[in-house]
Design an enzyme around this catalytic site. Sequence first.
Site, PDB file in Angstrom:
ATOM      1  N   GLY A 254       0.788  -1.221   0.000  1.00 22.69           N
ATOM      2  CA  GLY A 254       0.000   0.000   0.000  1.00 22.69           C
ATOM      3  C   GLY A 254       0.819   1.270   0.000  1.00 22.69           C
ATOM      4  N   ASP A 255       2.152   1.146  -0.118  1.00 23.67           N
ATOM      5  CA  ASP A 255       3.004   2.337  -0.146  1.00 23.67           C
ATOM      6  C   ASP A 255       4.227   2.031  -1.001  1.00 23.67           C
ATOM      7  OD1 ASP A 255       4.364   4.838   0.648  1.00 23.67           O
ATOM      8  OD2 ASP A 255       2.893   4.904   2.258  1.00 23.67           O
TER       9      ASP A 255
END
Length: 449
Positions: A254-255
């Site tokens: 997610g990053d």
Amino acid sequence: MSPRCVCQTLAYLTLSLALAVLNCHLATAEAATCSGIVPMVYRNDKISITDFGGVGDGKTMNTKAFGEAIYRIKHLRRRGGTLLYIPPGVYLRQSFNLTSHMTLYLASGAVIKATQNTADWPLIDPLPSYGRGRERPGGRYMSFIQGEGLRDVIITGENGTIDGQGGVWWDMWRRRTLQFTRPNLLEFKDSRRIIISNVIFKNSPFWNIHPVYCSKVVIRHVTILAPPSSPNTDGIDPDSSSHVCIEDSYISTGDDLVAVKSGWDEYGIKYNRPSTDITIRRLVGSSPFAGIAVGSETSGGVYNVLAEHITLNTMGVGIHLKTNIGRGGIIKNITISNVYMANVHKGIKIAADVGDHPDENYNPNALPVLKHVRIHNVRGKKVQQAGLIHGLKNSPFTDICLSDINLRGSTRRRNAPWQCSYVSGGAILVRPSPCADLIRSGSGSCPIH
């Protein structure tokens, strides 16, 4: 077929396709490897977690069994170290510390799973180069697997899994109920001669793999997985570390997939430990944020980064060098080549207005310096904006050289034009054409590949 089965099948197909692309990289890319940085050590002394009462039923808490096994390795001190074998099964436990001269070996089908009871996670001091927790003031929760001041540690196996069960932490972040900074899945601090290979890392509460103040670290043949919606689940973050090699891996989080860091504002400036000699090669991944990133915490400086043979699909930013006023620090000698990206919002972004501050005590006159950047042989399709480069008026980015870059938009619309300010360097064979700030320089001042 049930919705759950459909999702599992799609996830399997996505991972299979990514591994096929990675195998193609292995067959066609240069034969350079990390093997010379840290030699693999084979342990003659071997023990199993079941020797200490470990139960892999997914329900029994195995904190005591792991504690006794690692105590035995630490105090018995077998010549050449000891291998701790984790057989197939699901081993639930609290966060734990490793020791020097050990191999943690996960068999195929072995899962070490973190407890979801957040009260079981101890608090530890903030990193001195950050001054406080990265998310909240004060301390931070200890990583699920922690190593501090260690030498000669290997985490490997037959693609067993280390599962952080991060959902409960992600929900706390979304609800803004966190009291302290979330735990990483794996952190080595002040350690050297570390090998991490052939393991799946899954659902980290925060950053996945975080070597900080380390040297001679090899991370290869790993898979790192977290949902795109999981907040701040960076894949691998070398932080104020040297001689780190990351290769032949798949990351979907997610990053940022890989983010090179070196401390936060005045705390990083005072600690003054750069990240140097970082190699990233043959990486495949996807994320709503960046593929290859430097920053934004770069206050100790980042030197000599090489990233090559990178494949990125469905990304926020393909290549992202990021810093901010108050960071200080020098970012230089960054080389990124042989990158393919598809379905990307921004292809290349280099900016000095990214990232927040730990407190109000940062020095607005501590301006970052960014220079000697080489980005070449980059291809992309369905790229919404090819590039954005914004330096600072009082600290322009210099010697930024782009060559042999073709970043196409979708068939329906052309991509947005480049945006630039306070930057100098050169560009050749770049499509769409870069901004006027980047003109071809003489070969002496800006060598083009």
